[in-house]
Design an enzyme around this catalytic site. Structure first.
Site, PDB file in Angstrom:
ATOM      1  N   CYS A   1      35.246  33.345  42.739  1.00 37.80           N
ATOM      2  CA  CYS A   1      35.892  32.293  43.536  1.00 37.80           C
ATOM      3  C   CYS A   1      34.783  31.605  44.329  1.00 37.80           C
ATOM      4  O   CYS A   1      33.606  31.924  44.189  1.00 37.80           O
ATOM      5  CB  CYS A   1      36.950  32.894  44.447  1.00 37.80           C
ATOM      6  SG  CYS A   1      36.252  33.884  45.752  1.00 37.80           S
TER       7      CYS A   1
ATOM      8  N   ARG B   1      32.676  38.311  43.096  1.00 36.33           N
ATOM      9  CA  ARG B   1      33.846  39.182  43.287  1.00 36.33           C
ATOM     10  C   ARG B   1      34.044  40.150  42.103  1.00 36.33           C
ATOM     11  O   ARG B   1      35.100  40.195  41.475  1.00 36.33           O
ATOM     12  CB  ARG B   1      35.113  38.355  43.501  1.00 36.33           C
ATOM     13  CG  ARG B   1      35.025  37.242  44.512  1.00 36.33           C
ATOM     14  CD  ARG B   1      34.891  37.671  45.959  1.00 36.33           C
ATOM     15  NE  ARG B   1      36.004  38.391  46.489  1.00 36.33           N
ATOM     16  CZ  ARG B   1      37.066  37.813  47.044  1.00 36.33           C
ATOM     17  NH1 ARG B   1      37.161  36.520  47.051  1.00 36.33           N
ATOM     18  NH2 ARG B   1      38.039  38.546  47.535  1.00 36.33           N
ATOM     19  N   PRO B   2      33.046  40.928  41.725  1.00 38.99           N
ATOM     20  CA  PRO B   2      33.227  41.889  40.614  1.00 38.99           C
ATOM     21  C   PRO B   2      34.217  43.001  40.987  1.00 38.99           C
ATOM     22  O   PRO B   2      34.546  43.183  42.167  1.00 38.99           O
ATOM     23  CB  PRO B   2      31.826  42.462  40.419  1.00 38.99           C
ATOM     24  CG  PRO B   2      31.179  42.326  41.735  1.00 38.99           C
ATOM     25  CD  PRO B   2      31.710  41.048  42.326  1.00 38.99           C
ATOM     26  N   VAL B   3      34.687  43.721  39.959  1.00 40.12           N
ATOM     27  CA  VAL B   3      35.603  44.851  40.211  1.00 40.12           C
ATOM     28  C   VAL B   3      35.031  46.142  39.614  1.00 40.12           C
ATOM     29  O   VAL B   3      35.777  47.089  39.329  1.00 40.12           O
ATOM     30  CB  VAL B   3      37.014  44.554  39.645  1.00 40.12           C
ATOM     31  CG1 VAL B   3      37.689  43.448  40.439  1.00 40.12           C
ATOM     32  CG2 VAL B   3      36.962  44.213  38.149  1.00 40.12           C
TER      33      VAL B   3
ATOM     34  N   ARG C   1      47.347  29.413  51.395  1.00 36.63           N
ATOM     35  CA  ARG C   1      47.298  30.789  50.847  1.00 36.63           C
ATOM     36  C   ARG C   1      47.384  31.814  51.965  1.00 36.63           C
ATOM     37  O   ARG C   1      47.810  32.937  51.744  1.00 36.63           O
ATOM     38  CB  ARG C   1      45.971  31.017  50.107  1.00 36.63           C
ATOM     39  CG  ARG C   1      45.758  30.071  48.959  1.00 36.63           C
ATOM     40  CD  ARG C   1      44.571  30.471  48.144  1.00 36.63           C
ATOM     41  NE  ARG C   1      44.740  31.839  47.638  1.00 36.63           N
ATOM     42  CZ  ARG C   1      43.943  32.366  46.716  1.00 36.63           C
ATOM     43  NH1 ARG C   1      42.926  31.672  46.246  1.00 36.63           N
ATOM     44  NH2 ARG C   1      44.139  33.581  46.280  1.00 36.63           N
TER      45      ARG C   1
HETATM   46  C1  EPZ Z   1      39.385  41.872  50.568  1.00 31.24           C
HETATM   47  O1  EPZ Z   1      38.770  41.345  49.408  1.00 31.24           O
HETATM   48  C2  EPZ Z   1      40.143  40.717  51.215  1.00 31.24           C
HETATM   49  N1  EPZ Z   1      41.167  40.233  50.287  1.00 31.24           N
HETATM   50  C3  EPZ Z   1      39.168  39.583  51.557  1.00 31.24           C
HETATM   51  O2  EPZ Z   1      39.902  38.587  52.253  1.00 31.24           O
HETATM   52  C4  EPZ Z   1      38.105  40.142  52.508  1.00 31.24           C
HETATM   53  O3  EPZ Z   1      37.153  39.127  52.778  1.00 31.24           O
HETATM   54  C5  EPZ Z   1      37.412  41.343  51.859  1.00 31.24           C
HETATM   55  O4  EPZ Z   1      38.394  42.345  51.513  1.00 31.24           O
HETATM   56  C6  EPZ Z   1      36.386  41.996  52.783  1.00 31.24           C
HETATM   57  O5  EPZ Z   1      37.009  42.384  53.969  1.00 31.24           O
HETATM   58  C7  EPZ Z   1      42.343  40.907  50.218  1.00 31.24           C
HETATM   59  O6  EPZ Z   1      42.547  41.918  50.873  1.00 31.24           O
HETATM   60  C8  EPZ Z   1      43.371  40.338  49.279  1.00 31.24           C
HETATM   61  P1  EPZ Z   1      35.796  43.987  48.769  1.00 31.24           P
HETATM   62  P2  EPZ Z   1      38.106  42.358  48.319  1.00 31.24           P
HETATM   63  O7  EPZ Z   1      36.216  44.675  47.510  1.00 31.24           O
HETATM   64  O8  EPZ Z   1      38.975  43.550  48.159  1.00 31.24           O
HETATM   65  C9  EPZ Z   1      31.688  43.558  46.473  1.00 31.24           C
HETATM   66  C10 EPZ Z   1      40.647  36.421  52.752  1.00 31.24           C
HETATM   67  O9  EPZ Z   1      40.025  35.438  53.193  1.00 31.24           O
HETATM   68  N2  EPZ Z   1      32.351  44.372  45.433  1.00 31.24           N
HETATM   69  O10 EPZ Z   1      35.669  44.781  50.014  1.00 31.24           O
HETATM   70  O11 EPZ Z   1      37.766  41.570  47.109  1.00 31.24           O
HETATM   71  C11 EPZ Z   1      32.237  42.147  46.511  1.00 31.24           C
HETATM   72  O12 EPZ Z   1      31.579  41.317  45.566  1.00 31.24           O
HETATM   73  C12 EPZ Z   1      40.020  37.273  51.660  1.00 31.24           C
HETATM   74  O13 EPZ Z   1      41.769  36.805  53.149  1.00 31.24           O
HETATM   75  C13 EPZ Z   1      31.637  44.800  44.316  1.00 31.24           C
HETATM   76  O14 EPZ Z   1      30.452  44.511  44.193  1.00 31.24           O
HETATM   77  O15 EPZ Z   1      36.770  42.761  49.081  1.00 31.24           O
HETATM   78  C14 EPZ Z   1      31.958  41.705  47.917  1.00 31.24           C
HETATM   79  O16 EPZ Z   1      30.628  41.233  47.998  1.00 31.24           O
HETATM   80  C15 EPZ Z   1      38.692  36.710  51.179  1.00 31.24           C
HETATM   81  N3  EPZ Z   1      32.267  45.519  43.348  1.00 31.24           N
HETATM   82  C16 EPZ Z   1      32.101  43.002  48.718  1.00 31.24           C
HETATM   83  O17 EPZ Z   1      31.975  44.074  47.777  1.00 31.24           O
HETATM   84  C17 EPZ Z   1      33.601  45.851  43.445  1.00 31.24           C
HETATM   85  O18 EPZ Z   1      34.124  46.534  42.533  1.00 31.24           O
HETATM   86  C18 EPZ Z   1      33.434  43.101  49.435  1.00 31.24           C
HETATM   87  O19 EPZ Z   1      34.430  43.200  48.457  1.00 31.24           O
HETATM   88  C19 EPZ Z   1      34.316  45.410  44.577  1.00 31.24           C
HETATM   89  C20 EPZ Z   1      33.684  44.683  45.564  1.00 31.24           C
END
Ligand code: EPZ
Length: 416
Positions: free
Chosen positions: A115, A120-122, A395
């Protein structure tokens, strides 16, 4: 598409009530897939992402209803496929992966694209689920997952991923045996999900700490649950009072979960006082610039970074923001500059030199929190600000122009 018009320069006065948390409601809705029986949720915010999540539940074989801020869901005939045309509109759809593997032993979930704020990898979600016995194949943009009954495992996350912790909590709830999640995310929305799962009969302990323990159970039942208030929406309105030089009562504000934000706001010269059912907020004289680093909870939340940057734009002196969570979360900087802000970017650091006055202009929203930042800057700017592409804003902020108009802001929506 709609745009928002803001005639700035009006100090806000009155009471704003915070809605239910988007980032708690989204995983909780996906967790409804685990329930054998109806689930009734209250305090569910009316947001695009919530409608998208309910549509995904329908596609996955649930009967859902949504009226007012009450949502219900009941699993009828589960299907394993979450289609791309839906997942591409909301990356949080990947949170159906853990529940589908736990309930069906299979899942076919479109790989969520990146995005505006990052790739945003998983990978951490998949690595954790593989430790529990799932096998994955990535083909044609889909994650194909297969598993027998998931087995409890001892998992240590490379990074305290919010979504990864949530997917694993849901999967572990129905797994065989104990799962330990180390370096787990401590965000309040993760705790709200864990409390919801326990209300359905799960056995989770350690909420709010970085070590979560889950004793798998055979089944989870339906329940009634109230979603926590949205701490990021609340923080946004605290900034709105400060940036306009007004005074607000922010009701249903999860103040305990905003420690890092209130600490920084107080450092900037904002007065905050917790009252019986609201938080009273107003600036105490000229706002001062500060230095901020975004970090996993309980550190300063990345979701408040853009909003605090807007406040820094009109502070006395210089402040800095280091964005350590996402690699590209400064899309709002160029738009704030169009309003007269003085911001220099050096990699993942933004240096903000406060100016006396922002001036209204046409700007464009790029992502959810960037759009909130532009609304805040528009409220402070002299003259008229037009914010386009505000579907981003819809959103995550329920009725934002009504809530702000209700406390004196001159803000309305127009067709582009
Ligand atoms: C959640 O996203 C929130 N979304 C985000 O809010 C929030 O910014 C984020 O947590 C951090 O607090 C929801 O809860 C729906 P992460 P998420 O997995 O789960 C990396 C908003 O504005 N990562 O903690 O995607 C990733 O690339 C949204 O409401 C990996 O590398 O956050 C990022 O740099 C935006 N591999 C960091 O970790 C993975 O498998 C944080 O990601 C997962 C994540």
């Amino acid at each position: 598409m709609d745009k928002l018009i803001v005639e700035g320069g009006v100090p806000l006065h009155g009471r704003i009530t915070v809605s239910g948390s988007k980032n708690a409601a989204l995983p909780i809705l996906m967790a409804c897939l685990l329930a054998e029986g109806p689930v009734a949720l209250s305090n569910v915010p009316r947001l695009r992402d919530i409608h998208t999540s309910l549509r995904l539940l329908d596609i996955l074989g649930c009967e859902t209803e949504f009226s007012g801020n009450e949502a219900t869901s009941c699993v009828t005939n589960l299907s394993p496929e979450a289609p791309y045309d839906l997942v591409k509109t909301m990356r949080a759809s990947v949170l159906c992966l853990g529940p589908l593997l736990a309930r069906l032993g299979e899942a076919r979930v479109a790989l969520p694209g990146g995005c505006a704020i990052g790739a945003r990898p998983v990978d951490l979600h998949l690595k954790g689920l593989e430790r529990m016995g799932a096998e994955f194949e990535l083909t044609e943009g889909y994650i194909l997952g297969k598993s027998g009954r998931l087995k409890g495992a001892h998992i240590t996350f490379d990074f305290p991923t919010v979504g990864g912790t949530e997917n694993l909590l849901m999967a572990a709830s129905l797994a065989e045996g104990e799962t330990i999640l180390e370096n787990a995310a401590r965000e309040p929305e993760v705790t709200d999900l864990a409390n919801f799962l326990n209300a359905m009969g799960a056995k989770i302990t350690g909420q709010g700490t970085s070590v979560l323990r889950v004793q798998g159970v055979e089944k989870l039942t339906g329940c009634s649950y109230r979603v926590m208030p949205d701490r990021i929406e609340a923080g946004t309105y605290l900034v709105a009072a400060a940036i306009t030089g007004g005074e607000l009562e922010v009701a249903d504000c999860p103040f305990q979960e905003l420690d890092a934000v209130s600490y920084k706001l107080r450092e900037m010269g904002v007065w905050l006082e917790e009252r019986d059912d609201h938080v009273l907020v107003r600036p105490e004289g000229r706002i001062r610039g500060v230095d901020v680093v975004t970090q996993p909870y309980p550190g300063f939340p990345t979701d408040m970074q853009a909003q605090l940057m807007a406040l820094m734009c009109v502070a006395d002196g210089t402040g800095s923001i280091e964005e350590k969570i996402f690699e590209n979360r400064f899309m709002h900087v160029q738009e704030l500059a169009r309003l007269g802000a003085n911001i220099t970017l050096k990699g993942r650091m933004g240096i903000v030199r406060g100016v006396d006055q922002l001036v209204g202009a046409q700007v464009m929203a790029s992502d959810l929190r960037a759009s909130a930042s532009l609304v805040l800057a528009g409220l402070a700017a002299s003259g008229r600000t037009e914010i386009s592409r505000i579907y981003h804003l819809d959103r995550g902020y329920e009725g934002i122009e009504d809530k702000l108009s209700g406390v004196g802001a001159r803000i309305w929506r127009e067709k582009e």
